[in-house]
Design a protein around this motif. Structure first.
Motif, PDB file in Angstrom:
ATOM      1  N   PHE A   1     -46.337 -11.725 -43.259  1.00 50.63           N
ATOM      2  CA  PHE A   1     -44.895 -11.841 -43.014  1.00 50.63           C
ATOM      3  C   PHE A   1     -44.614 -12.702 -41.795  1.00 50.63           C
ATOM      4  N   ASN A   2     -45.354 -12.458 -40.710  1.00 48.84           N
ATOM      5  CA  ASN A   2     -45.107 -13.222 -39.484  1.00 48.84           C
ATOM      6  C   ASN A   2     -45.475 -14.696 -39.656  1.00 48.84           C
TER       7      ASN A   2
ATOM      8  N   ILE B   1     -45.081 -16.385 -42.404  1.00 43.16           N
ATOM      9  CA  ILE B   1     -43.966 -17.002 -43.139  1.00 43.16           C
ATOM     10  C   ILE B   1     -42.720 -17.078 -42.255  1.00 43.16           C
TER      11      ILE B   1
ATOM     12  N   GLU C   1     -40.555 -20.355 -41.157  1.00 40.75           N
ATOM     13  CA  GLU C   1     -39.092 -20.492 -41.300  1.00 40.75           C
ATOM     14  C   GLU C   1     -38.458 -20.911 -39.978  1.00 40.75           C
TER      15      GLU C   1
ATOM     16  N   TRP D   1     -36.132 -24.232 -39.398  1.00 41.21           N
ATOM     17  CA  TRP D   1     -34.752 -24.179 -38.887  1.00 41.21           C
ATOM     18  C   TRP D   1     -34.660 -24.858 -37.523  1.00 41.21           C
TER      19      TRP D   1
ATOM     20  N   LYS E   1     -24.815 -22.458 -38.007  1.00 35.53           N
ATOM     21  CA  LYS E   1     -25.984 -21.825 -37.379  1.00 35.53           C
ATOM     22  C   LYS E   1     -26.639 -22.798 -36.404  1.00 35.53           C
TER      23      LYS E   1
ATOM     24  N   MET F   1     -33.160 -16.325 -33.994  1.00 32.89           N
ATOM     25  CA  MET F   1     -33.667 -15.821 -35.289  1.00 32.89           C
ATOM     26  C   MET F   1     -34.468 -14.534 -35.088  1.00 32.89           C
TER      27      MET F   1
ATOM     28  N   HIS G   1     -33.249 -10.964 -36.450  1.00 32.86           N
ATOM     29  CA  HIS G   1     -34.114 -10.258 -37.392  1.00 32.86           C
ATOM     30  C   HIS G   1     -34.431  -8.837 -36.894  1.00 32.86           C
TER      31      HIS G   1
ATOM     32  N   ARG H   1     -31.368  -6.652 -37.154  1.00 29.23           N
ATOM     33  CA  ARG H   1     -31.062  -6.229 -38.514  1.00 29.23           C
ATOM     34  C   ARG H   1     -31.929  -5.043 -38.934  1.00 29.23           C
ATOM     35  N   ARG H   2     -33.089  -4.939 -38.341  1.00 28.16           N
ATOM     36  CA  ARG H   2     -33.978  -3.817 -38.671  1.00 28.16           C
ATOM     37  C   ARG H   2     -33.447  -2.492 -38.121  1.00 28.16           C
TER      38      ARG H   2
ATOM     39  N   GLN I   1     -26.680  -2.236 -38.296  1.00 27.56           N
ATOM     40  CA  GLN I   1     -25.893  -3.080 -39.177  1.00 27.56           C
ATOM     41  C   GLN I   1     -25.053  -4.007 -38.306  1.00 27.56           C
ATOM     42  N   GLY I   2     -24.690  -5.153 -38.843  1.00 29.39           N
ATOM     43  CA  GLY I   2     -23.848  -6.068 -38.098  1.00 29.39           C
ATOM     44  C   GLY I   2     -24.609  -6.810 -37.015  1.00 29.39           C
TER      45      GLY I   2
ATOM     46  N   GLU J   1     -24.940  -9.778 -36.743  1.00 31.83           N
ATOM     47  CA  GLU J   1     -24.192 -10.979 -36.357  1.00 31.83           C
ATOM     48  C   GLU J   1     -23.433 -10.743 -35.051  1.00 31.83           C
TER      49      GLU J   1
END
Lengths: 338, 433
Positions: A49-50, A52, A56, A60, A268, A292, A296, A299-300, A303-304, A306
């Motif tokens: 996962f890390n 990938i 990313e 970006w 972004k 990022m 990330h 998000r874990r 919620q929110g 952003e």
């Protein structure tokens, strides 16, 4: 017998001041080398996962650098980068699924498509400035988004396009880049090449002209520079770079979608660049990586996420309007003046 | 003398405290070993991933899918797990985004080691997740996504779906509507793939049957529908609308404002009103016909299914009127969320039938899962369900409902699952043999 050391202003000796300056000049280079060494050596020890996720971030970051070339170096606030990014993704999707191309020709196609679209958009957009330039780039991005949504026969519409990972072919040597670690090193190599090309450009005479256009367009015109041509040049190079980033992202995700063409994707890059430091290339990369990762992780746990990014942006604008790298440079200059 | 005697503390001595604590801990440990079904030394849990739309445009669905899947996992664990293995639920947010969704799915699979994933309601996220599912050999089950291509032109060996979609809705619903509502149809649909595909799938069948079709497309977030509704042919008999969110309410209300409801029957799929109370829409909803995939109210289900549905609602915390027990303002997305519950039941059956132990046994799992034919029961409150191996698609009953003056959705027909079957557009069996 100890001789008296010459004392510079601020209580530092001349040797201290020279030493400090040397450290401050070399620190970024050493830092960059350390980051690159870490990017090369650490990923095999990380999980899939890390690997990938790092890939990313690199993609970006290249996208944010492409935005920085037009905004940070040329002074043009473009929301059209998403158009070139998304089109680069579609170029790869079509290159793989309809032309059976390998990875590098696909990326070449993505660069060409990004540059060609940027030439068309830039030809219109550089004739205006300020808010009108912003609006024109948003409108072009929206047109691209709607075309991608509606030309279902070409783009798959809202469903997008999925495809198999293309192989990397170099001469007679063919290797799959589907495995996360291979995909990562491929991405790292392409992003480094793109970033080096941009760095070479911004330190070249052309880069100095672009900064001149940013600082005082009228004066550059009076000095005999065709400022529109230089702006268009920056726009096309940035478009090609965004196309490259979009193509790389598509190869990583084996997917392209109209959502990437929407102007909010450019938003972004704007945030990452402002937080990291516009006009520095390293700044957008740093801003991308930081935000990022924070988003990330946020998000874990909540919620929110952003809202977290929004709060960071507000703090950044208030505390360090030149971004993290800009603030660091300001500090360096202050030390040099001392 | 009293003064010389050792004083007795007011509470307990340290020795007593330690003794009692140790004894209590021992009793608790012993009792917990007896009470829980998955004691120390049990086989490794099966990890079920939920790739939910917790934030973003589909957040309403994410909320309900979390509730439903958590309740299903609690139930399956209380009943002894799957093949004697505990089921561990891990959740990741798709952010309703084709960029963030696949990244978080990778984390769910690589880091949290999900064995199976119940996925998004967002078709774009599902399709963007397909390459991840394939690269990680992990079955990904669509959680309510309606694009026909998921199990059609863009089918992927690790994508599956047990619920309806645009093509199936047209297949199962057009005939009833054609016979009962009218032969001349006008579609006013959102100009993106979902709206367009509904117009295309229904329209093709209506034209083939000799009906007339007019299609009007409007941007998905249209607020003023009058210019579009004024284009509706005067002799149209059926007005089919397909929008989501506030636009769905807007088109319903404005069709009444210009009197279309008096001249033609109004018809839509329940996606346009799932999660929205009819009282929120108001009297403009009266007379609307919806193709529903699972009735909102308990009393609208066929009688034989009601006990299963009642137990399902009790586990999730839903009232017979289709509202959240803890917050009655929240209306269920009843036509979508049941799939989260049923996937757990289907996975349990397929794992136990195939002897699946790890992803090495995916081929056997695939064969077992996509050939399941189940009857209504505690795990299948929606009713009988059959899965098809070729396109990895499930088929179930649908319902025709109508909004009456009491602002409730009344069932007027049950459309059997056999009527929903269409020719498989792909054959994924080749991949698995």
């Amino acid at each position: 017998m100890e001789t008296a050391r010459p004392v510079a202003k601020g209580g530092l000796t001349a040797r201290d001041a020279w030493g400090a300056q040397r450290v401050l000049v070399w620190a970024p280079r050493v830092g960059a080398a350390a980051v690159l060494a870490a990017l090369v050596t650490l990923p095999p020890h990380l999980g899939y996962f890390n690997q990938i996720f790092l890939s990313e971030i690199l993609v970006w970051a290249l996208f944010a650098m492409s935005f920085d070339l037009v905004y940070g170096y040329t002074g043009l606030l473009s929301f059209g980068q998403s158009l070139f990014f998304g089109a680069g993704g579609y170029a790869v999707a079509m290159g793989v699924s309809r032309m059976d191309l390998s990875a590098l020709p696909c990326l070449g196609l993505a660069v060409a498509v990004g540059a060609a679209l940027a030439l068309v958009v830039g030809f219109v957009a550089v004739r205006v400035s300020g808010i009108h330039f912003v609006l024109i780039t948003i409108i072009f991005a929206l047109i691209g988004f709607l075309v991608a949504q509606r030309w279902v026969w070409l783009t798959g519409g809202d469903d997008g396009m999925t495809f198999a990972c293309p192989p990397l072919v170099l001469g007679g040597w063919e290797v799959s880049i589907a495995k996360p670690i291979r995909g990562y090193y491929f991405t790292l190599a392409v992003v480094c090449a793109g970033a080096l090309a941009l760095a070479r450009l911004v330190t070249s005479p052309l880069g100095r002209v672009l900064r001149g256009v940013r600082e005082n367009e009228l004066r550059m015109g009076l000095l005999g520079y065709d400022e529109r041509l230089y702006k268009l040049c920056a726009f096309v190079v940035a478009g090609a770079t965004a196309g490259l980033a979009g193509g790389l992202f598509a190869i990583l995700s084996r997917f392209s979608n109209p959502a990437f063409l929407h102007w909010t994707t450019s938003g972004k890059a704007v945030v990452w660049t402002i937080v990291g430091g516009p006009g520095t290339l390293a700044g957008p990369a740093l801003g991308t990586a930081l935000l990022m990762m924070i988003e990330h992780l946020a998000r874990r746990v909540m919620q929110g996420s952003e809202l977290v990014v929004g709060a960071i942006l507000i703090v950044s604008v208030l505390v360090a309007p030149q971004g993290i790298v800009g603030m660091w440079r300001k500090w360096v200059r202050a030390r040099e003046r001392k | 003398m009293r003064r010389n005697q050792p004083t007795r503390p007011q509470g307990v001595t340290r020795r007593e405290f330690l003794t009692r604590t140790a004894a209590g801990a021992g009793v608790l440990t012993a009792s917990s070993l007896g009470l829980t079904r998955f004691a120390w030394g049990s086989p490794k849990p099966i990890v079920l991933g939920l790739h939910a739309d917790i934030t973003g445009v589909a957040a309403t669905y994410g909320y309900w899918f979390q509730r439903v899947v958590k309740a299903a996992v609690d139930k399956v664990n209380a009943e002894g797990g799957i093949a004697g293995r505990e089921v561990k639920l891990v959740v990741a947010d798709t952010a309703s985004s084709a960029e963030t969704g696949p990244r978080n799915l990778r984390q769910l699979i690589y880091e949290d080691e999900a064995d199976f994933v119940i996925g998004s309601v967002h078709s774009g996220v599902v399709l963007a997740s397909a390459p991840v599912a394939q690269e990680t050999n992990t079955f990904y089950f669509s959680g309510g996504a309606m694009s026909a291509s998921i199990t059609g032109e863009k089918a992927s060996p690790y994508l599956g779906r047990c619920h309806t979609h645009a093509r199936m809705q047209a297949q199962v619903g057009w005939k009833w509507a054609f016979d009962n509502l009218g032969k001349k149809w006008t579609f006013v649909v959102a100009d993106y793939s979902w709206g367009r595909s509904l117009a295309q799938e229904f329209g093709a069948r209506i034209r083939k049957a000799g009906g007339e079709v007019q299609v009007i497309k409007a941007p998905p977030r249209t607020s003023d529908f009058i210019p579009y509704l004024q284009k509706v042919h005067g002799d149209s008999e059926v007005l089919f609308t397909a929008f989501l969110g506030s636009a769905a309410l807007g088109v319903m209300r404005q069709s009444v404002e210009i009197g279309l409801h008096e001249r033609m029957k109004r018809f839509s799929v329940i996606c346009t009103a799932d999660g929205i109370g009819m009282d929120q829409i108001g009297k403009e909803a009266v007379g609307m016909h919806f193709l529903s995939y699972h009735p909102r109210y308990l009393d609208q289900l066929p009688e034989a299914q009601r006990p299963y549905e009642a137990a399902f609602r009790k586990a999730v915390g839903v009232t017979p009127e289709g509202r959240d027990v803890s917050n009655p303002k929240k209306v269920i997305v009843g036509s979508h969320y049941w799939s989260g519950w049923e996937y757990v039941g289907l996975i349990k059956r397929a794992v136990e039938a195939s002897g699946w132990r790890s992803k090495k046994d995916n081929k056997e799992f695939h064969k077992a899962f996509f050939n399941l034919k189940v009857q209504a029961g505690p795990w299948f409150p929606q009713g009988d369900l059959m899965l098809r191996e070729e396109d990895q698609q499930g088929f179930h009953n649908h319902y025709l409902v109508r909004v009456e003056k009491d602002l409730r959705l009344h069932r007027i027909a049950v459309l059997p699952k056999e009527q929903a079957v269409y020719e498989p557009p792909v054959d994924l069996k080749k991949y698995w043999t």
